[in-house]
Design a protein around this motif. Structure first.
Motif, short mmCIF file in Angstrom:
data_model
loop_
_atom_site.label_atom_id
_atom_site.label_comp_id
_atom_site.label_asym_id
_atom_site.label_seq_id
_atom_site.Cartn_x
_atom_site.Cartn_y
_atom_site.Cartn_z
N PRO A 1 0.80 -1.24 0.00
CA PRO A 1 0.00 0.00 0.00
C PRO A 1 0.82 1.27 0.00
O PRO A 1 0.30 2.34 -0.37
N ASP A 2 2.07 1.20 0.39
CA ASP A 2 2.88 2.42 0.49
C ASP A 2 3.69 2.69 -0.76
O ASP A 2 4.47 3.65 -0.80
N ILE A 3 3.54 1.87 -1.78
CA ILE A 3 4.23 2.11 -3.06
C ILE A 3 3.18 2.35 -4.13
O ILE A 3 2.47 1.43 -4.55
N GLY A 4 3.04 3.58 -4.54
CA GLY A 4 2.06 3.93 -5.54
C GLY A 4 0.90 4.71 -4.98
O GLY A 4 0.81 4.96 -3.77
N THR A 5 -0.02 5.08 -5.87
CA THR A 5 -1.07 6.02 -5.52
C THR A 5 -2.36 5.69 -6.26
O THR A 5 -2.33 5.22 -7.40
N THR A 6 -3.48 5.95 -5.60
CA THR A 6 -4.78 5.95 -6.26
C THR A 6 -5.32 7.37 -6.26
O THR A 6 -4.96 8.19 -5.41
N ILE A 7 -6.21 7.65 -7.21
CA ILE A 7 -6.87 8.96 -7.27
C ILE A 7 -8.36 8.74 -7.12
O ILE A 7 -8.96 7.92 -7.81
N SER B 1 1.48 2.17 -9.83
CA SER B 1 2.22 1.29 -8.93
C SER B 1 3.42 0.73 -9.67
O SER B 1 3.50 0.79 -10.90
N VAL B 2 4.37 0.20 -8.92
CA VAL B 2 5.51 -0.50 -9.51
C VAL B 2 5.78 -1.75 -8.67
O VAL B 2 5.76 -1.70 -7.44
N LEU B 3 6.01 -2.86 -9.35
CA LEU B 3 6.28 -4.13 -8.70
C LEU B 3 7.67 -4.61 -9.08
O LEU B 3 8.07 -4.52 -10.25
N ASN B 4 8.42 -5.13 -8.11
CA ASN B 4 9.72 -5.71 -8.39
C ASN B 4 9.49 -7.13 -8.93
O ASN B 4 9.05 -8.03 -8.20
N LEU C 1 8.50 8.62 -6.67
CA LEU C 1 9.94 8.82 -6.44
C LEU C 1 10.24 8.85 -4.95
O LEU C 1 11.19 8.20 -4.48
N ASP C 2 9.45 9.62 -4.20
CA ASP C 2 9.67 9.71 -2.75
C ASP C 2 9.43 8.36 -2.07
O ASP C 2 10.18 7.98 -1.16
N GLU C 3 8.41 7.66 -2.51
CA GLU C 3 8.09 6.37 -1.91
C GLU C 3 9.18 5.34 -2.17
O GLU C 3 9.54 4.56 -1.27
N LEU C 4 9.71 5.34 -3.37
CA LEU C 4 10.81 4.40 -3.68
C LEU C 4 12.05 4.74 -2.87
O LEU C 4 12.75 3.84 -2.38
N LYS C 5 12.34 6.03 -2.74
CA LYS C 5 13.50 6.45 -1.96
C LYS C 5 13.35 6.00 -0.50
O LYS C 5 14.29 5.45 0.10
N PRO D 1 13.04 -3.95 -1.17
CA PRO D 1 13.64 -4.28 -2.46
C PRO D 1 13.15 -3.39 -3.61
O PRO D 1 12.50 -3.85 -4.55
N PHE D 2 13.49 -2.11 -3.52
CA PHE D 2 13.07 -1.18 -4.58
C PHE D 2 14.24 -0.36 -5.11
O PHE D 2 14.03 0.73 -5.65
N ASN D 3 15.44 -0.91 -4.98
CA ASN D 3 16.60 -0.25 -5.59
C ASN D 3 16.67 -0.72 -7.05
O ASN D 3 17.53 -1.51 -7.45
N LEU D 4 15.76 -0.21 -7.85
CA LEU D 4 15.53 -0.74 -9.19
C LEU D 4 16.57 -0.24 -10.19
O LEU D 4 17.08 0.88 -10.08
#
Length: 291
Positions: free
Chosen positions: A70-76, A90-93, A159-163, A171-174
């Protein structure tokens, strides 16, 4: 709690005036994913994203996977946190979730489609095998007529969430990002018919001729291929590889075929380019009045 609120002027295409656009102020709230409320809407948007091939890609499992972080990505949303999302990012590893049925299906699908470009297929095959590569699958979709200026804030927040996730040893050092999207194709005859229909309906005002509500110009594409989402053309500029591919389950088309001729799009972008990409999206797709 809302992550943030963004007000966008949404153009009313039903305005009676040909020369004076009508705008409606809409408040869009940005939320983290909510597994309790968002499943069905995210599943529908994923089905829309993958078009006629969605049924074979286990989008039910993919929706669960998106909601599991839930903390990676956004809904509107427009009606509070309990309402259904109109858009998501969203982004998935891929490497972390390679045992998930949806990721297995998608990797097979992406590799099969990339065979249309030998260099692209070789690059994908290499990075997906290399344990030193961390490949992210970017999933972004929205309802029709959602204004494109809502998209850049989602990328900035990502960007902020991945950082933050990397700082917490998640595991988001993509190293690479795979974008999947959609396009549609128009023949010259179809475009001429659409233009004629617009003119006859009285909707072909100056503002429609120069630019539509999603910041897309109406100049003809050299190959008659157009993105459903205007931001894809900016993402493409950052891609090391790009491919338009036919859907596996697309029905043969002829002069009597109904609806748009749609296809899929794959783009491979170095993850190091994401910061600049987010900046460019913000510059190009500003809300009306902010340009």
């Amino acid at each position: 709690m809302s992550k943030r609120k963004n007000q966008v002027d949404h153009e009313d295409s039903d305005s009676d005036s040909e020369d004076t656009p009508t705008f409606i102020d809409v408040d869009f709230d940005f939320f983290n994913f909510n597994a309790t409320n968002d499943y069905h809407a995210i599943k529908r948007l994923l089905d829309q994203l993958f078009g006629v091939d969605a049924e074979g890609l286990s989008t039910h499992a993919l929706a669960d996977l998106v909601l599991s972080q839930p903390d990676i990505g956004t809904t509107i949303k427009t009606d509070g946190e309990e309402s259904s999302p109109y858009a998501f990012l969203s982004v998935l590893n891929i490497g972390v979730h390679n045992d998930n049925v949806s990721i297995k299906s998608l990797v097979e699908y992406i590799l099969a489609k990339s065979k249309g470009d030998d260099a692209f297929h070789e690059s994908l095959s290499t990075i997906l095998r290399d344990p030193q590569c961390q490949v992210g699958l970017v999933l972004c979709e929205r309802l029709v007529n959602m204004p494109v200026p809502v998209i850049p804030p989602m990328y900035r927040m990502l960007l902020d969430e991945l950082k933050d996730a990397v700082e917490e040893n998640e595991p988001f050092n993509l190293t690479h990002l795979i974008f999947i999207s959609r396009v549609y194709k128009l023949t010259l005859e179809e475009e001429e018919a659409m233009t004629t229909a617009q003119q006859q309906s009285g909707k072909a005002s100056k503002r429609h001729k120069s630019q539509n509500s999603n910041n897309e110009t109406n100049d003809r594409s050299p190959d008659g291929v157009y993105p459903f989402h205007p931001e894809d053309e900016e993402i493409r500029k950052f891609a090391s590889h790009h491919l338009i591919f036919p859907y596996s389950n697309a029905q043969p088309r002829n002069a009597e075929s109904f609806g748009l001729d749609t296809a899929g799009r794959l783009m491979l972008v170095p993850a190091a380019q994401l910061t600049e990409l987010a900046r460019v999206l913000g510059d190009v797709f500003q809300p009306p009045g902010n340009v």
